[in-house]
Design a protein around this motif. Structure first.
Motif, PDB file in Angstrom:
ATOM      1  N   LEU A 124       0.823  -1.173  -0.156  1.00 11.41           N
ATOM      2  CA  LEU A 124      -0.057  -0.252   0.001  1.00 11.41           C
ATOM      3  C   LEU A 124       0.768   1.313  -0.054  1.00 11.41           C
ATOM      4  O   LEU A 124       0.411   2.367  -0.214  1.00 11.41           O
ATOM      5  CB  LEU A 124      -0.930   0.094   1.134  1.00 11.41           C
ATOM      6  N   GLY A 125       2.162   1.062   0.577  1.00 11.79           N
ATOM      7  CA  GLY A 125       3.007   2.437   0.447  1.00 11.79           C
ATOM      8  C   GLY A 125       3.006   3.252  -0.638  1.00 11.79           C
ATOM      9  O   GLY A 125       2.863   4.406  -0.582  1.00 11.79           O
ATOM     10  N   ALA A 126       3.606   2.736  -1.827  1.00 11.65           N
ATOM     11  CA  ALA A 126       3.611   3.609  -3.105  1.00 11.65           C
ATOM     12  C   ALA A 126       2.227   4.126  -3.359  1.00 11.65           C
ATOM     13  O   ALA A 126       2.338   5.289  -3.823  1.00 11.65           O
ATOM     14  CB  ALA A 126       4.221   2.269  -4.344  1.00 11.65           C
ATOM     15  N   PRO A 127       1.243   3.182  -3.468  1.00  8.74           N
ATOM     16  CA  PRO A 127      -0.005   4.014  -3.736  1.00  8.74           C
ATOM     17  C   PRO A 127      -0.540   5.259  -3.002  1.00  8.74           C
ATOM     18  O   PRO A 127      -1.071   6.412  -3.333  1.00  8.74           O
ATOM     19  CB  PRO A 127      -1.070   3.077  -4.068  1.00  8.74           C
ATOM     20  N   ILE A 128      -0.212   4.829  -1.435  1.00 10.24           N
ATOM     21  CA  ILE A 128      -0.632   6.037  -0.643  1.00 10.24           C
ATOM     22  C   ILE A 128       0.299   7.079  -0.717  1.00 10.24           C
ATOM     23  O   ILE A 128      -0.266   8.456  -0.852  1.00 10.24           O
ATOM     24  CB  ILE A 128      -0.328   5.494   0.844  1.00 10.24           C
TER      25      ILE A 128
END
Length: 181
Positions: A94-98
């Protein structure tokens, strides 16, 4: 997955903010397990809000609250962020899209922002890859710049994205070793 950033409203969100911070460990942060006293002091000093700071809950429509983000130096043209995902939200990609959604939020909400920055310690490989996947590039490697409780300091690694990189989708690069003797 779509992400939204809902402003943390202090004092109304005070109990939820303290609960979130106390119920999660943040192993790659300088203070991995802040105490209630630490949090109360930081809240009273304006670390989560004010003219130069803003804090937001990171949320998804399907899962609800995933974490929080603290923006610092908003009066400058190069604010920094501190992203803290809940233990349950980590390790799921989830880190990159967040971070991409957060970058869009920042450059759209604050027109004075020319660059958006973040730092992590050298051994936080997941976050370092997150930066790269989100279009940020490494700009600094501060040797022994990250204090570690009970251990030797680690390097602090800084990443940033320029507004024009976000607008065009192209990464502005530079030459690391541009000077020789």
């Amino acid at each position: 997955m779509d992400f939204t950033f809902t402003a943390i409203d202090l004092p109304a969100d005070h109990p939820a903010l303290v609960q979130f911070m106390l119920s999660n460990e943040f192993p790659f942060h300088i203070n991995a397990r802040p105490t209630r006293t630490d949090l109360e002091r930081k809240i009273s000093e304006g670390a989560f809000g004010g003219p130069d700071h803003a804090s937001f809950w990171v949320q998804s429509e399907s899962e609800g609250r995933l974490g929080l983000v603290i923006l610092e130096d908003l009066l400058d043209d190069a604010p920094l962020f501190d992203l803290r995902l809940s233990s349950a939200a980590r390790g799921r990609g989830l880190g990159a899209p967040i971070l991409q959604a957060l970058t869009a939020e920042v450059v759209q909400r604050w027109p004075n922002v020319n660059r958006f920055e973040g730092q992590t310690r050298e051994d936080n490989i997941a976050m370092r890859k997150t930066f790269l996947r989100a279009g940020f590039i490494k700009e600094a490697h501060y040797r022994e710049g990250w204090p570690v409780t009970g251990a030797h300091p680690l390097a602090s690694v800084a990443y940033a994205i320029l507004r024009r990189d976000w607008e065009t989708g192209e990464t502005t690069t530079f030459i690391w070793e541009d000077l020789t003797i």
